[in-house]
Design an enzyme around this catalytic site. Sequence first.
Site, mmCIF file in Angstrom:
data_model
loop_
_atom_site.group_PDB
_atom_site.id
_atom_site.type_symbol
_atom_site.label_atom_id
_atom_site.label_comp_id
_atom_site.label_asym_id
_atom_site.label_seq_id
_atom_site.Cartn_x
_atom_site.Cartn_y
_atom_site.Cartn_z
ATOM 1 N N ASP A 288 -5.016 -11.872 -10.405
ATOM 2 C CA ASP A 288 -3.574 -12.308 -10.486
ATOM 3 C C ASP A 288 -3.359 -13.194 -9.424
ATOM 4 O O ASP A 288 -4.248 -14.065 -9.041
ATOM 5 C CB ASP A 288 -2.565 -11.212 -10.131
ATOM 6 C CG ASP A 288 -3.325 -10.459 -8.986
ATOM 7 O OD1 ASP A 288 -4.456 -10.745 -8.461
ATOM 8 O OD2 ASP A 288 -2.897 -8.968 -9.044
ATOM 9 N N ASN B 7 1.590 1.824 -3.919
ATOM 10 C CA ASN B 7 2.276 2.588 -5.107
ATOM 11 C C ASN B 7 1.396 2.863 -6.203
ATOM 12 O O ASN B 7 2.221 3.070 -7.263
ATOM 13 C CB ASN B 7 3.832 1.749 -5.442
ATOM 14 C CG ASN B 7 3.137 0.378 -5.918
ATOM 15 O OD1 ASN B 7 1.962 -0.066 -5.819
ATOM 16 N ND2 ASN B 7 4.311 -0.527 -5.936
ATOM 17 N N HIS C 118 -0.366 0.563 -7.884
ATOM 18 C CA HIS C 118 -0.343 -0.604 -8.849
ATOM 19 C C HIS C 118 -2.035 -0.993 -8.993
ATOM 20 O O HIS C 118 -2.817 -0.740 -8.146
ATOM 21 C CB HIS C 118 0.510 -1.747 -8.468
ATOM 22 C CG HIS C 118 0.059 -2.539 -7.276
ATOM 23 N ND1 HIS C 118 1.093 -2.991 -6.527
ATOM 24 C CD2 HIS C 118 -0.989 -2.893 -6.652
ATOM 25 C CE1 HIS C 118 0.383 -3.769 -5.527
ATOM 26 N NE2 HIS C 118 -0.784 -3.822 -5.463
ATOM 27 N N GLU D 81 3.046 -2.955 -11.773
ATOM 28 C CA GLU D 81 3.645 -1.875 -10.854
ATOM 29 C C GLU D 81 4.254 -0.794 -11.721
ATOM 30 O O GLU D 81 4.015 -0.867 -12.796
ATOM 31 C CB GLU D 81 5.208 -2.775 -10.151
ATOM 32 C CG GLU D 81 4.831 -4.033 -9.494
ATOM 33 C CD GLU D 81 4.156 -3.781 -7.915
ATOM 34 O OE1 GLU D 81 3.584 -2.673 -7.690
ATOM 35 O OE2 GLU D 81 4.412 -4.592 -7.274
HETATM 36 C C1 F6R Z 1 -5.380 -8.001 -5.595
HETATM 37 C C2 F6R Z 1 -4.576 -7.081 -6.288
HETATM 38 C C3 F6R Z 1 -3.870 -6.017 -5.904
HETATM 39 C C4 F6R Z 1 -4.597 -5.294 -4.786
HETATM 40 C C5 F6R Z 1 -3.594 -4.139 -4.031
HETATM 41 C C6 F6R Z 1 -4.493 -3.534 -2.712
HETATM 42 O O1 F6R Z 1 -5.853 -9.033 -6.430
HETATM 43 O O2 F6R Z 1 -4.471 -7.260 -7.757
HETATM 44 O O3 F6R Z 1 -3.793 -4.776 -6.756
HETATM 45 O O4 F6R Z 1 -5.798 -5.127 -4.921
HETATM 46 O O5 F6R Z 1 -2.271 -4.639 -3.588
HETATM 47 O O6 F6R Z 1 -4.223 -4.633 -1.887
HETATM 48 P P1 F6R Z 1 -5.135 -4.325 -0.442
HETATM 49 O O7 F6R Z 1 -6.547 -4.472 -0.652
HETATM 50 O O8 F6R Z 1 -4.751 -5.556 0.297
HETATM 51 O O9 F6R Z 1 -4.623 -2.867 0.084
#
Ligand code: F6R
Length: 261
Positions: A67, A136, A138, A143
Amino acid sequence: MEVLIRDNPDAGCILGAKIIARVVREKPDAVLGLATGRTPLRLYQELIRLHREEGLDFSKVTTFNLDEYVGLPPDHVQSYRYFMDENLFRHINIDRRRTHVPNGIAADLHEECRDYERRIADAGGIDIQLLGLGRNGHIGFNEPTGSLRSRTWIKILSEQTLRDNSEVFGSLEAMPKHAITMGIGTILDARRCLLLAFGPAKVRAVEHMVEGPLSAICPGSALQLHPRATVVLDENSAAGLRYADHYRWIDRHKLDWQRHQ
Ligand code: F6R
């Protein structure tokens, strides 16, 4: 789903790096799906170490990131392209032209999404997709309540995600509210998925992803449909699992060829 519980995030990241390194050794022109965020940082450090000290060769590897924030140019310090350059790409012998991150400032964002899907297909599909897990539930920036069959698209970030990620932007207002992300369908097309989730903040999301019902309310639960998904946890993120002892049992009794070490 293969669930591997390690003592701490450090051990989990070293295991994750080992899994990815093996894919690259067995297939030097592997296509890796990559993630950003706090979780994989230690894993990237370990891949850099393996490159420097054990000659892990990335010269033929292709990568696709999950992303990118809409509106951030690639040289913006909070962009995911910048994150990848700083935390992995410039430390290994990868050909930068083979590294792909969605372009968050494309003139036609819809065309950028379609083109990203085409580029993944042209590369032969993703061999292993690395993932983190949002609080959450995702994966990527898919989301809760988004379609479980979505393809690369533009998603509106949830308030929870904004709160979780706004720290580095200084304020919630300064943060982009939209992102281009691989869809859940795109992620499920990868031949393997490797998700890492550590710490107490992820307990509920992990519980739902691994043992809860398959539901768009927890996008990570879509991995229950994947034929080859590995989830690496630490003791904290695994604390809510009802069947933790079962996963440990399975882990201890693996046949040699099933082990990652
Ligand atoms: C990042 C992504 C997100 C993160 C998720 C966890 O490219 O796609 O899904 O993997 O938000 O983030 P952290 O690792 O910062 O807790």
